[in-house]
Design a protein around this motif. Structure first.
Motif, PDB file in Angstrom:
ATOM      1  N   HIS A 249      22.734  37.640  -0.468  1.00  0.00           N
ATOM      2  CA  HIS A 249      23.060  35.976  -0.527  1.00  0.00           C
ATOM      3  C   HIS A 249      22.639  35.065  -0.009  1.00  0.00           C
ATOM      4  O   HIS A 249      21.967  34.036  -0.453  1.00  0.00           O
ATOM      5  CB  HIS A 249      24.473  35.628  -0.464  1.00  0.00           C
ATOM      6  N   GLU A 250      22.390  35.399   1.517  1.00  0.00           N
ATOM      7  CA  GLU A 250      21.352  34.777   2.431  1.00  0.00           C
ATOM      8  C   GLU A 250      20.315  34.894   2.782  1.00  0.00           C
ATOM      9  O   GLU A 250      19.864  33.621   2.237  1.00  0.00           O
ATOM     10  CB  GLU A 250      22.253  35.066   3.340  1.00  0.00           C
ATOM     11  N   HIS A 253      19.195  32.422  -0.145  1.00  0.00           N
ATOM     12  CA  HIS A 253      19.032  31.068   0.258  1.00  0.00           C
ATOM     13  C   HIS A 253      17.567  31.022   0.668  1.00  0.00           C
ATOM     14  O   HIS A 253      17.007  29.627   1.125  1.00  0.00           O
ATOM     15  CB  HIS A 253      20.156  30.731   1.254  1.00  0.00           C
ATOM     16  N   ASP A 266      24.865  29.385  -4.335  1.00  0.00           N
ATOM     17  CA  ASP A 266      26.219  28.701  -3.772  1.00  0.00           C
ATOM     18  C   ASP A 266      26.297  28.516  -5.504  1.00  0.00           C
ATOM     19  O   ASP A 266      27.167  26.617  -5.081  1.00  0.00           O
ATOM     20  CB  ASP A 266      25.666  27.638  -2.513  1.00  0.00           C
ATOM     21  N   GLY A 271      31.334  25.399  -5.024  1.00  0.00           N
ATOM     22  CA  GLY A 271      29.899  25.028  -5.110  1.00  0.00           C
ATOM     23  C   GLY A 271      29.295  23.860  -5.517  1.00  0.00           C
ATOM     24  O   GLY A 271      30.180  23.024  -5.733  1.00  0.00           O
ATOM     25  N   THR A 272      28.458  24.167  -5.396  1.00  0.00           N
ATOM     26  CA  THR A 272      27.310  22.682  -5.758  1.00  0.00           C
ATOM     27  C   THR A 272      26.663  22.613  -7.504  1.00  0.00           C
ATOM     28  O   THR A 272      26.418  21.978  -7.507  1.00  0.00           O
ATOM     29  CB  THR A 272      25.680  23.523  -5.398  1.00  0.00           C
ATOM     30  N   GLU A 284      24.474  34.603  -5.945  1.00  0.00           N
ATOM     31  CA  GLU A 284      24.567  33.495  -6.060  1.00  0.00           C
ATOM     32  C   GLU A 284      25.882  32.872  -5.270  1.00  0.00           C
ATOM     33  O   GLU A 284      26.013  31.168  -4.901  1.00  0.00           O
ATOM     34  CB  GLU A 284      23.678  32.218  -6.786  1.00  0.00           C
ATOM     35  N   PHE A 286      29.542  31.256  -4.568  1.00  0.00           N
ATOM     36  CA  PHE A 286      29.387  30.171  -3.557  1.00  0.00           C
ATOM     37  C   PHE A 286      30.074  30.901  -2.155  1.00  0.00           C
ATOM     38  O   PHE A 286      29.837  31.247  -1.177  1.00  0.00           O
ATOM     39  CB  PHE A 286      29.749  28.870  -3.744  1.00  0.00           C
ATOM     40  N   ALA A 287      31.710  31.549  -2.564  1.00  0.00           N
ATOM     41  CA  ALA A 287      32.252  31.604  -1.351  1.00  0.00           C
ATOM     42  C   ALA A 287      33.738  32.422  -1.975  1.00  0.00           C
ATOM     43  O   ALA A 287      33.725  32.564  -2.890  1.00  0.00           O
ATOM     44  CB  ALA A 287      32.622  30.968  -0.341  1.00  0.00           C
TER      45      ALA A 287
END
Length: 341
Positions: A249-250, A253, A266, A271-272, A284, A286-287
């Motif tokens: 995931h990172e 980014h 995210d 998320g976005t 992807e 978000f959390a």
């Protein structure tokens, strides 16, 4: 090479393993030569020509890219400190330790298991490296333990992209983008989520909080029964997988601004933007904690799929557009069009 200096073949010493972006294998065999990722052979960066165009052998000429996963520390099975120096990966360094429950517990209560249960460390690291390799299994990129000729903190590391596992707490989620070459993932929140992900619905196992719908798997350390040992093995497997998927995931980014231009980083509730086609089971996403995600509810926040594959849910994957964008970049397919969804 032939008389015209054209490449006609490649060979390696018979005493060495054949390096592969999916692992390290004996020549003429699919048997892995190593049981722990510490023995991975570092062959990046590759600057010369490669037979077949690139390491997939698909005939397309292109650069061979590389990703390194660092276990930040100088202790058992760690790859070097990530504290201070010319580049700080977001320390402090890690120790292979355990706390039952949320990591907000005083870290002074953490119990080091690296000596008594070294095999757990192997499970964590192997699952993490395998999960990270799986995330990029369809593109020609070498995924290996991070290394450097000087220091992990050097901007001249052997890999183009670096993710360091660090022990910072409190942490802003499970990971953080530092710049377009470096990211950190955080040991303690990922361990806490792994204990959730490895758990079970209330009433389907040993009793926990009577008001809880979900019971986290939180055995006491040291394990005193075969059931405890099995619980720790399940947690450590989920923990390692969670680290590898969080690292993927990172890295997304790092690639987000392009190329390869990932549009859905995210995504999901909080998320976005919504995930592509409302599919949350993606790198992807978000959390979310380790709680289950309902495949039929795109508003969910559970991210158990980052730690294990639960029955009835798909394995974690890249969304359609971002997967196409990754292939377009890594395979140098400049004519490939990825339609935005």
């Amino acid at each position: 090479m032939d008389a015209n200096l054209d490449i006609t073949g490649q060979s390696a010493a018979l005493t060495m393993g054949w390096p592969s972006w999916k692992g390290l294998y004996a020549m003429g065999s699919t048997s892995d030569l190593v049981s722990l990722p510490q023995a991975s052979l570092n062959i990046s960066p590759i600057l010369g020509a490669v037979l077949g165009g690139n390491i997939t052998g698909n005939g397309t000429a292109g650069a061979t890219h590389s990703i390194g996963l660092a276990w930040c520390g100088t202790g058992f099975a760690e790859t070097g400190t990530c504290i201070g120096g010319p580049y700080d990966i977001g320390g402090p360094d890690i120790a292979f330790s355990y706390i039952a429950g949320p990591s907000s517990t005083n870290l002074e209560t953490a119990q080091d298991f690296s000596k008594e249960h070294a095999s757990w460390v192997g499970t964590i690291e192997l699952n993490a490296l395998n999960a990270l390799r799986n995330a990029f299994a369809k593109v020609p990129v070498i995924v290996e333990l991070a290394s450097s000729h000087t220091s992990l903190l050097s901007t001249q590391s052997d890999q183009e992209h670096l993710v360091g596992v660090v022990g910072g707490w409190p942490a802003a989620g499970t990971g953080q983008l530092l710049d377009l070459r470096h990211s950190a993932v955080y040991y303690w929140p990922i361990l806490a989520n792994a204990q959730i992900a490895a758990g079970y619905p209330s009433g389907s196992g040993p009793a926990c909080n009577p008001n809880a719908a979900w019971c986290d798997l939180q055995p006491a350390y040291p394990p005193s029964t075969p059931t405890d040992v099995a619980s720790f093995q399940k947690i450590m497997a989920a923990f390692g997988t969670g680290i590898g998927n969080s690292a993927a995931h990172e890295l997304g980014h790092q690639f987000q601004s392009g190329p390869p231009l990932l549009l859905y980083m995210d995504c999901g509730n909080g998320g976005t933007r919504p995930c592509e086609n409302n599919d949350n089971f993606v790198y992807e996403f978000f959390a979310g904690s380790g709680l289950p995600q309902d495949p039929n509810d795109s508003s969910g926040t559970g991210a158990q799929f980052k730690y294990l594959t639960a029955p009835g849910t798909p394995p974690i994957h890249w969304g359609l557009y971002d997967a196409c964008s990754l292939k377009r970049f890594f395979l140098n397919n400049v004519d490939v069009s990825c339609d935005k969804q």
